[in-house]
Design a protein around this motif. Structure first.
Motif, PDB file in Angstrom:
ATOM      1  N   LEU A 224       8.145   9.688   5.453  1.00  0.00           N
ATOM      2  CA  LEU A 224       9.112   8.632   5.204  1.00  0.00           C
ATOM      3  C   LEU A 224       8.519   7.585   4.274  1.00  0.00           C
ATOM      4  CD1 LEU A 224      10.512   8.089   8.830  1.00  0.00           C
ATOM      5  CD2 LEU A 224      11.427   9.543   7.014  1.00  0.00           C
ATOM      6  N   LEU A 225       9.376   7.013   3.430  1.00  0.00           N
ATOM      7  CA  LEU A 225       8.950   6.046   2.427  1.00  0.00           C
ATOM      8  C   LEU A 225       9.125   4.625   2.955  1.00  0.00           C
ATOM      9  CD1 LEU A 225      10.609   7.851  -0.591  1.00  0.00           C
ATOM     10  CD2 LEU A 225       8.148   7.613  -0.207  1.00  0.00           C
ATOM     11  N   HIS A 226       8.013   3.890   3.038  1.00  0.00           N
ATOM     12  CA  HIS A 226       8.008   2.512   3.505  1.00  0.00           C
ATOM     13  C   HIS A 226       7.611   1.617   2.339  1.00  0.00           C
ATOM     14  CE1 HIS A 226       7.923   3.533   7.935  1.00  0.00           C
ATOM     15  NE2 HIS A 226       7.604   4.695   7.386  1.00  0.00           N
ATOM     16  N   PRO A 227       8.419   0.623   1.995  1.00  0.00           N
ATOM     17  CA  PRO A 227       8.052  -0.279   0.891  1.00  0.00           C
ATOM     18  C   PRO A 227       6.905  -1.208   1.296  1.00  0.00           C
ATOM     19  CG  PRO A 227      10.410  -0.377   1.402  1.00  0.00           C
ATOM     20  CD  PRO A 227       9.747   0.316   2.534  1.00  0.00           C
ATOM     21  N   ALA A 228       6.037  -1.519   0.346  1.00  0.00           N
ATOM     22  CA  ALA A 228       5.005  -2.518   0.568  1.00  0.00           C
ATOM     23  C   ALA A 228       5.663  -3.886   0.677  1.00  0.00           C
ATOM     24  CB  ALA A 228       4.006  -2.515  -0.579  1.00  0.00           C
ATOM     25  N   SER A 229       5.084  -4.743   1.503  1.00  0.00           N
ATOM     26  CA  SER A 229       5.614  -6.088   1.657  1.00  0.00           C
ATOM     27  C   SER A 229       4.466  -7.089   1.641  1.00  0.00           C
ATOM     28  CB  SER A 229       6.382  -6.217   2.977  1.00  0.00           C
ATOM     29  OG  SER A 229       6.880  -7.520   3.146  1.00  0.00           O
ATOM     30  N   PRO A 230       4.508  -8.072   0.723  1.00  0.00           N
ATOM     31  CA  PRO A 230       5.565  -8.278  -0.272  1.00  0.00           C
ATOM     32  C   PRO A 230       5.472  -7.260  -1.402  1.00  0.00           C
ATOM     33  CG  PRO A 230       3.796  -9.840  -0.620  1.00  0.00           C
ATOM     34  CD  PRO A 230       3.465  -9.114   0.649  1.00  0.00           C
TER      35      PRO A 230
ATOM     36  N   GLU B 262       1.039   2.519  -4.623  1.00  0.00           N
ATOM     37  CA  GLU B 262       1.141   1.848  -3.326  1.00  0.00           C
ATOM     38  C   GLU B 262       2.226   0.776  -3.306  1.00  0.00           C
ATOM     39  OE1 GLU B 262      -2.695   0.538  -1.982  1.00  0.00           O
ATOM     40  OE2 GLU B 262      -3.369   2.583  -1.597  1.00  0.00           O
ATOM     41  N   VAL B 263       3.278   1.041  -4.074  1.00  0.00           N
ATOM     42  CA  VAL B 263       4.473   0.210  -4.004  1.00  0.00           C
ATOM     43  C   VAL B 263       5.378   0.763  -2.902  1.00  0.00           C
ATOM     44  CG1 VAL B 263       6.464  -0.640  -5.285  1.00  0.00           C
ATOM     45  CG2 VAL B 263       4.275  -0.355  -6.441  1.00  0.00           C
ATOM     46  N   LEU B 264       5.405   2.072  -2.787  1.00  0.00           N
ATOM     47  CA  LEU B 264       5.986   2.753  -1.639  1.00  0.00           C
ATOM     48  C   LEU B 264       4.851   3.507  -0.934  1.00  0.00           C
ATOM     49  CD1 LEU B 264       9.218   4.357  -3.190  1.00  0.00           C
ATOM     50  CD2 LEU B 264       9.083   2.283  -1.786  1.00  0.00           C
ATOM     51  N   HIS B 265       4.935   3.593   0.386  1.00  0.00           N
ATOM     52  CA  HIS B 265       3.934   4.317   1.162  1.00  0.00           C
ATOM     53  C   HIS B 265       4.627   5.455   1.893  1.00  0.00           C
ATOM     54  CE1 HIS B 265       0.970   1.192   0.354  1.00  0.00           C
ATOM     55  NE2 HIS B 265       1.940   0.329   0.584  1.00  0.00           N
ATOM     56  N   GLU B 266       4.098   6.639   1.744  1.00  0.00           N
ATOM     57  CA  GLU B 266       4.679   7.831   2.370  1.00  0.00           C
ATOM     58  C   GLU B 266       3.912   8.108   3.657  1.00  0.00           C
ATOM     59  OE1 GLU B 266       6.991  11.467   0.207  1.00  0.00           O
ATOM     60  OE2 GLU B 266       4.928  11.075  -0.419  1.00  0.00           O
ATOM     61  N   ILE B 267       4.581   7.869   4.792  1.00  0.00           N
ATOM     62  CA  ILE B 267       3.926   7.923   6.091  1.00  0.00           C
ATOM     63  C   ILE B 267       4.681   8.901   6.989  1.00  0.00           C
ATOM     64  CG2 ILE B 267       3.225   6.565   8.100  1.00  0.00           C
ATOM     65  CD1 ILE B 267       3.286   4.093   6.257  1.00  0.00           C
ATOM     66  N   PRO B 268       3.978   9.825   7.640  1.00  0.00           N
ATOM     67  CA  PRO B 268       4.668  10.773   8.531  1.00  0.00           C
ATOM     68  C   PRO B 268       5.146  10.090   9.805  1.00  0.00           C
ATOM     69  CG  PRO B 268       2.284  11.105   8.623  1.00  0.00           C
ATOM     70  CD  PRO B 268       2.530  10.107   7.533  1.00  0.00           C
TER      71      PRO B 268
END
Length: 278
Positions: A146-152, A133-139
Motif C-alpha cells: 500500500l502507498l502511504h504519502p510522506a508527511s509533510p 520517498e515521497v510515497l512509501h510502499e508498505i505491506p
C-alpha cells in the motif's frame, strides 16, 4: 504505525503514517503542497495527480487503486501501463509537443538520480515517487503493498535534482506557499474597518505579534509583499533588526492592477471578487 525518513538531497525528515490517521489539517497541508508547492511544475503531470489522489479517500491505495486518479480520455481506466506522457488533452497539442523533449529530459534526470530508467508509464512515475520517498510502499497484514504519502510532503527541490533555473522558480513558489497566509494578514493591517491606509509604521517584532508568528516569519512575509511591486519599505527588510521601526507603504493603484480583491458576501450570499486589471 509511523515511520521517520531522511532524504540525501535536502536532509529532509518526513514521517509516514496511514492517511486514515491524518487530521484534516495534515490532509489540507498535503494538498496545498501538492497543488501549490511546486509539484504542478514537475512533469509528467501524473506525479502531482498521484500525490493528490494518494490522500483523497483517507486510506492507503495499492498502485492499481491509485491509477484512476490519473485517468484521461485516452486512458479512462487509469491503466498503469499507459504512457505517462499522454495527458489526453489535445487543446494545446502543438505547444505541448514543443515542450515535451525538455520535460522528458528533466524526468530522465530525476529517474537516473535514483538509478531508474527513463519514465515511460504511469507505473514508472509511481516507482520514482517511491524511490524519492515521497510515497512509501508498505505491506499490510495481508501482504498487499500500500502507498502511504510522506508527511509533510517534501517539496520537489528536496527530492529531485532540479536545474538551477528550476530551483530558483521552485524556491519562489515555496516561499509563497509558506508565507502567503502571513502576507495576507499583513495586508489586512492596511484595511482596518474597511479603510485603506497607504502607510503603516511598524517593526518585525510588531508584525510577528500580528501574524502570531516570529520575526523571521514577518520578515519573509514582508519580503513576499515587496516582491509583488505594490508594497515598498523604508528600510532593508532583509537585514533590518527585529526591533527596528520602519514604514511599510502600499500603492493601492498597483495593488488593484495586479491582485484579486475579495469584498465579502453580496446579497446572494456569494463572495464578490474583483479580478486584477493586468
Amino acid at each position: 504505525m509511523v515511520r521517520r525518513h531522511t532524504n540525501d538531497l535536502g536532509g529532509v525528515m518526513a514521517e509516514t503514517a496511514s492517511p486514515a490517521d491524518w487530521s484534516d489539517e495534515m490532509r489540507g497541508e498535503h494538498l496545498r503542497r501538492a497543488a501549490r508547492g511546486g509539484w504542478s511544475r514537475i512533469r509528467p503531470m501524473a506525479a502531482m495527480m498521484l500525490l493528490i489522489g494518494a490522500v483523497m479517500e483517507g486510506a492507503p491505495f495499492t498502485r492499481e487503486e491509485l491509477g484512476p486518479f490519473v485517468a484521461t480520455t485516452t486512458n479512462p481506466a487509469g491503466a498503469l501501463t499507459h504512457s505517462c506522457w499522454d495527458t489526453g488533452d489535445e487543446s494545446d497539442e502543438e505547444e505541448a509537443a514543443e515542450a515535451l523533449p525538455g520535460q522528458i529530459a528533466d524526468a530522465t534526470r530525476y529517474a537516473a538520480h535514483y538509478g531508474l530508467p527513463p519514465l515511460a508509464t504511469i507505473d514508472d512515475v509511481i516507482t520514482l515517487l517511491v524511490a524519492a520517498e515521497v510515497l512509501h510502499e508498505i505491506p499490510d497484514n495481508a501482504g498487499r503493498l500500500l502507498l502511504h504519502p510522506a508527511s509533510p510532503l517534501p517539496f520537489p527541490g528536496d527530492v529531485l535534482p532540479l536545474s538551477a533555473e528550476e530551483e530558483l522558480v521552485q524556491r519562489e513558489l515555496r516561499m509563497s506557499l509558506v508565507y502567503s497566509d502571513d502576507a495576507f494578514e499583513i495586508i489586512g493591517l492596511f484595511e482596518p474597518d474597511g479603510r485603506r491606509l497607504e502607510e503603516v509604521t511598524t517593526s518585525l517584532q510588531r508584525l510577528a505579534r500580528a501574524i502570531d508568528g516570529d520575526p523571521n516569519d514577518a520578515r519573509q512575509a514582508v519580503l513576499l509583499l515587496l516582491d509583488q511591486g505594490d508594497f515598498v519599505a523604508t528600510a532593508d527588510v532583509a537585514a533590518i533588526p527585529p526591533h527596528k521601526v520602519f514604514r511599510l507603504q502600499c500603492d493601492w493603484e498597483k495593488f488593484d492592477r495586479s491582485r484579486i480583491s475579495l469584498h465579502g458576501a453580496n446579497d446572494d450570499g456569494r463572495i464578490a471578487v474583483t479580478p486584477p486589471e493586468d
